[in-house]
Design a protein around this motif. Structure first.
Motif, PDB file in Angstrom:
ATOM      1  N   ARG A 127       8.925   4.142   5.114  1.00 12.48           N
ATOM      2  CA  ARG A 127       8.435   3.083   6.010  1.00 12.48           C
ATOM      3  C   ARG A 127       7.589   2.150   4.993  1.00 12.48           C
ATOM      4  N   HIS A 128       7.849   0.890   5.131  1.00 12.55           N
ATOM      5  CA  HIS A 128       7.218   0.039   4.104  1.00 12.55           C
ATOM      6  C   HIS A 128       6.886  -1.023   5.101  1.00 12.55           C
ATOM      7  N   GLU A 129       5.400  -1.218   5.129  1.00 11.55           N
ATOM      8  CA  GLU A 129       4.783  -2.218   6.036  1.00 11.55           C
ATOM      9  C   GLU A 129       4.106  -3.204   5.173  1.00 11.55           C
ATOM     10  N   THR A 130       4.275  -4.389   5.348  1.00 14.65           N
ATOM     11  CA  THR A 130       3.586  -5.734   4.680  1.00 14.65           C
ATOM     12  C   THR A 130       2.822  -6.590   5.646  1.00 14.65           C
ATOM     13  N   VAL A 158      12.583  -2.004 -12.991  1.00 15.51           N
ATOM     14  CA  VAL A 158      13.076  -1.760 -11.631  1.00 15.51           C
ATOM     15  C   VAL A 158      11.847  -1.641 -10.758  1.00 15.51           C
ATOM     16  N   THR A 159      12.015  -1.895  -9.425  1.00 12.92           N
ATOM     17  CA  THR A 159      10.993  -1.540  -8.383  1.00 12.92           C
ATOM     18  C   THR A 159      11.705  -0.988  -7.369  1.00 12.92           C
ATOM     19  N   GLY A 160      10.982  -0.099  -6.768  1.00 14.65           N
ATOM     20  CA  GLY A 160      11.546   0.926  -5.678  1.00 14.65           C
ATOM     21  C   GLY A 160      10.257   1.700  -4.910  1.00 14.65           C
ATOM     22  N   TYR A 161      10.742   2.827  -4.591  1.00 18.84           N
ATOM     23  CA  TYR A 161       9.777   3.883  -4.113  1.00 18.84           C
ATOM     24  C   TYR A 161       9.738   4.933  -4.598  1.00 18.84           C
ATOM     25  N   LEU A 162       8.538   5.663  -4.605  1.00 18.12           N
ATOM     26  CA  LEU A 162       8.278   6.971  -5.012  1.00 18.12           C
ATOM     27  C   LEU A 162       7.807   8.254  -4.035  1.00 18.12           C
ATOM     28  N   ALA A 173       2.538   2.981  -2.103  1.00 16.60           N
ATOM     29  CA  ALA A 173       2.912   1.536  -2.524  1.00 16.60           C
ATOM     30  C   ALA A 173       4.295   1.451  -3.004  1.00 16.60           C
ATOM     31  N   THR A 174       4.693   0.161  -3.384  1.00 19.02           N
ATOM     32  CA  THR A 174       5.855  -0.086  -4.098  1.00 19.02           C
ATOM     33  C   THR A 174       5.525   0.493  -5.409  1.00 19.02           C
ATOM     34  N   HIS A 175       6.653   0.856  -6.012  1.00 18.06           N
ATOM     35  CA  HIS A 175       6.502   1.416  -7.688  1.00 18.06           C
ATOM     36  C   HIS A 175       7.369   0.646  -8.422  1.00 18.06           C
ATOM     37  N   ALA A 176       7.167   0.903  -9.729  1.00 14.73           N
ATOM     38  CA  ALA A 176       7.885   0.286 -10.789  1.00 14.73           C
ATOM     39  C   ALA A 176       8.028   1.105 -11.952  1.00 14.73           C
ATOM     40  N   SER A 226      -6.826 -15.692   2.814  1.00 10.29           N
ATOM     41  CA  SER A 226      -5.707 -14.910   3.248  1.00 10.29           C
ATOM     42  C   SER A 226      -5.918 -13.462   2.834  1.00 10.29           C
ATOM     43  N   GLU A 227      -5.273 -12.586   3.584  1.00 12.15           N
ATOM     44  CA  GLU A 227      -5.325 -11.138   3.202  1.00 12.15           C
ATOM     45  C   GLU A 227      -4.100 -10.567   3.220  1.00 12.15           C
ATOM     46  N   LEU A 228      -3.760  -9.767   2.326  1.00 16.10           N
ATOM     47  CA  LEU A 228      -2.506  -8.865   2.180  1.00 16.10           C
ATOM     48  C   LEU A 228      -2.790  -7.563   2.227  1.00 16.10           C
ATOM     49  N   SER A 229      -1.980  -6.741   3.015  1.00 10.23           N
ATOM     50  CA  SER A 229      -2.065  -5.233   2.919  1.00 10.23           C
ATOM     51  C   SER A 229      -0.679  -4.746   2.910  1.00 10.23           C
ATOM     52  N   ILE A 230      -0.419  -3.866   1.931  1.00  9.29           N
ATOM     53  CA  ILE A 230       1.109  -2.927   1.928  1.00  9.29           C
ATOM     54  C   ILE A 230       0.801  -1.529   1.822  1.00  9.29           C
ATOM     55  N   HIS A 231       1.373  -0.989   2.679  1.00 13.61           N
ATOM     56  CA  HIS A 231       1.294   0.629   2.968  1.00 13.61           C
ATOM     57  C   HIS A 231       2.953   1.103   2.716  1.00 13.61           C
TER      58      HIS A 231
END
Length: 292
Positions: free
Chosen positions: A7-10, A202-206, A219-222, A274-279
């Protein structure tokens, strides 16, 4: 085989209502022999027109334009995938082209050239000096060197989270001795290119079982991929010292970090503050698997 739910919420919050232009989303993992997508859905806080395309590198891209004006834009990607273990077992490599200095045949070289040519400046030669100091002697197996460099960055650089967008230059990361996962991945990519390796960002998930000591979860990983003759593209995560790990779930590959940004797009008007949150949450589909 492990079945995982991602689940990736931005969420973007703006002080004043804004309109929206085209957005480019890189959220869907790359289908491969090691990853199979079982279910996928995307929820948006606004109505939007969207279409899916594959870019020149085979990344699955959602092109989306939200409708109307709003002080908030929330994007939720929900995925169920099957991930198959891909351990990097000890290999006997008879091909001398897999020893340093690396040599690619003409056919591969035509395709790999953009990933061999460095994309960042190194005016004082600091990055080249740094990676040369860690290179082994002539004819060291390339795989041994790559694993050693991967471990070195993990063990000797301090990991620090940074909310600001963007990636440090590799030379700056060497000078500071610290950075985020994207800084370490970019350092390894650009350092290896200066030795003639084909490397890409590379970007993705961990997947981090029970939120262990793995760095970059939530968070997203690299990380970095390197191409070796006879072996193809191999994954190295210098943030955690991982190599060809089933815990790495690739979404996008690129020549530079900018090309693999998970979400990018235009807003129309003055947003004020502005505000950015990523989970990001990656968990087993079977709860008993996490408890094991």
């Amino acid at each position: 085989m492990a079945r995982l739910i991602i689940r990736h919420e931005t969420r973007y919050l703006y002080e004043r209502p804004v309109g929206f232009g085209l957005h480019r989303l890189l959220l869907r993992p790359r289908d491969s022999h090691a990853t199979r997508i079982v279910e996928a859905s995307m929820g948006l806080s606004l109505r939007a027109s969207k279409r899916w395309v594959y870019d020149a590198l085979g990344n699955c891209v959602c092109l989306m334009t939200p409708e109307g004006r709003s002080q908030e834009l929330t994007i939720v990607s929900q995925l169920t995938i099957e991930r198959f273990p891909a351990p990097l077992a000890p290999l006997r490599i008879d091909n001398p082209h897999t020893a340093m200095p690396i040599v690619y045949d003409r056919g591969d070289r035509t395709i790999l050239d953009p990933f061999i040519d460095p994309a960042s400046d190194d005016p004082n030669g600091m990055l080249l000096d740094w990676v040369r100091a860690h290179a082994g002697g002539p004819y060291e197996p390339a795989l041994d060197f790559l694993q050693r460099l991967n471990r070195y960055i993990h063990q000797h650089f301090d990991y620090r989270q940074r909310d600001e967008e963007g990636t440090q230059t590799p030379a700056f990361t060497v000078t500071m001795g610290s950075g985020t996962c994207r800084d370490f991945a970019w350092l390894m990519v650009e350092a290896l290119r200066r030795l003639g390796y084909a490397a890409r960002f590379v970007t993705g998930y961990l997947y981090s079982p029970q939120h262990s000591s793995v760095r970059g979860a939530g968070a997203t990983h690299a990380w970095c991929e390197v191409f070796l003759p006879d072996l193809g593209w191999l994954e190295f995560d210098p943030t955690n010292g991982l190599a060809e790990s089933a815990d790495l779930i690739p979404v996008a590959v690129s020549r530079t970090p900018e090309g693999a940004t998970p979400i990018s797009g235009l807003i129309l008007g003055d947003p004020g503050k502005s505000e950015l949150s990523i989970h990001v949450d990656v968990r087993p589909a079977d709860p008993q698997m996490e408890a094991a």
